[in-house]
Write an enzyme that holds these catalytic residues in place. Structure first.
Site: not given
Length: 443
Positions: A42, A80
């Site tokens: 953010c 992954v």
């Protein structure tokens, strides 16, 4: 027991630390496809705008800290690509060693977050067209924004689009926001969005609403954005049209997903497959007002869900009780706060509602005439239960939106809002707080 966590940011590392603090003798492996762990996404627009001095300021803990101080096998550049739920093995590619890897697990947490949506527009591979999600993204944007860049175009008027518009203006750039919808900040109702539009124009931001992007022009570097209505000159383009859960590698696993490919989880962060958990921006969140699962990817939710997931993975049973849709945003001199549901969401869920809207001040009127705020409450037509609140103003918005969020969490009515014992002194409030002023007018 061996725990494998896919994702090294808010949800993943919140879970990893709970496993460390609440168990002993376990092996913890975290697999992060990037090189940076636990950073404040953010804060990226403010890094670009110069409000944050260094990207290091956004990093809570680096991988070496997790390894040396907490015994976590924190790996970087490990992406992954597949999960075998029956064998309990994850497969992927190590971008550092340039080789495949596989890792067995007893319990697995998927905390892979979300990726920016990048529509396949013509010319989207031109230089100067960026998205913003990671620190490397921010650093590339900062490299792009030299003195020769004058015309910046932002595609999308959501959180990132608005925050970046403000920071680019502060850097001296001419800014245009293009959005295919009729308003900025769709999480607000149209009447409240009008105040946001006024603030944008007051600060020189050009708005191109109701226009759809068709492509980009330029030979090597972007020079223009083409919409279904016209063309805009552009030296730099930021794509901020939303995010999509990073879950495509789970195809064929049988893990149940929601309508937008977010992983469906229960209150314990369990997925539909035993010993596999999910948390953060790749997962759903239960919405306490809508009383159903929703998708609101925010860092606050990711940290809480990650904490709950980690505790449950070591059998310290804890449940996540849901969200009420609270968010806040700085946009130039305004603070934009909202919680609960909007009128549009109420209509979509067929909830009968009424609204009340007022203009007030954050302090006693005789103390300060400045700091006007516009406040809107949404409540159930029959039960009078509070459904949502939207506040836009210069001061005091954060205080009031958090009161409304707390009231929503506990299913309070607008009449109970009037009864709340809220703090009062002329520099901070009126005798009747603005949310109570609005609640008293609810018919």
């Amino acid at each position: 027991m061996k725990f494998v966590i896919i994702g090294g940011d808010a949800a993943g590392m919140s879970a990893a630390m709970q496993i460390v603090r609440n168990s002993e003798g376990n092996e913890i492996v975290t697999l992060e496809r990037g090189e940076i762990y636990s950073y404040g996404q953010c804060g990226l627009p403010y890094l670009i705008g110069g409000e944050v001095e260094s990207s290091d300021d956004l990093i809570a803990r680096d991988p070496e800290t997790f390894r040396s101080k907490h015994g976590i096998d924190a790996r970087v550049l490990h992406e992954v690509t597949k999960v075998d739920c029956e064998k309990k093995v994850v497969y992927g590619y190590d971008h550092g060693k340039k080789e495949d890897f596989e890792e067995r697990y007893d319990r697995l947490l998927i905390a892979t977050g979300a990726d920016p949506i990048l529509p396949p527009w013509e010319g989207s591979n031109l230089k100067g067209i960026r998205s913003l999600k990671t620190i490397p993204d921010a650093e590339l944007i900062m490299e792009d924004l030299n003195d020769e860049v004058n015309e910046a175009v932002i595609i999308g008027g959501g959180y990132i689009g608005l925050e970046m518009a403000e920071n680019l203006v502060h850097l001296g750039k001419n800014v245009t926001i293009i959005d295919r919808g009729s308003q900025l900040a769709k999480i607000f109702d149209e009447d409240m969005a009008g105040f946001i539009h006024e603030e944008a124009k007051r600060n020189g931001v050009k708005l191109a609403l109701g226009e759809s992007v068709e492509g980009f022009e330029g030979s090597d570097k972007v020079e223009g954005v083409v919409t279904d209505k016209t063309r805009y000159s552009a030296d730099h383009v930021l794509l901020a049209v939303g995010v999509s859960p990073n879950t495509s590698f789970l195809e064929g696993t049988g893990i149940y997903k929601s309508y937008n490919d977010a992983i469906q989880v229960n209150g314990f962060m369990e997925t539909s497959i035993m010993d596999i958990y999910a948390a953060g921006d790749c997962a759903t969140q239960y919405h306490r007002v809508k009383e159903r699962h929703d998708y609101i990817p925010l860092g606050t939710h990711a940290n809480k869900q990650g904490q709950v997931a980690g505790l449950n993975m070591v059998n310290e049973h804890r449940s996540f009780h849901g969200v009420v849709g609270t968010s806040i945003l700085k946009f130039f001199d305004l603070t934009l706060g909202r919680t609960g549901i909007s009128a549009k969401e109420a209509e979509q869920d067929h909830i009968p509602y009424r609204t009340v809207t007022i203009e007030s001040t954050h302090a006693a009127g005789y103390y300060s005439k400045e700091g006007k705020m516009n406040l809107k409450l949404l409540y159930h037509e029959k039960t009078r239960e509070l459904l949502g609140g939207q506040i836009i103003g210069k001061e005091g918005v954060d205080k009031r939106i958090d009161v409304l969020a707390t009231a929503l969490y506990h299913h309070m009515t607008v009449d109970q809002l009037v009864e709340l014992d809220l703090s009062y002194a002329p520099p901070y409030n009126s005798v009747w707080d603005p949310i109570q002023q609005a609640a008293r007018k609810a018919k």
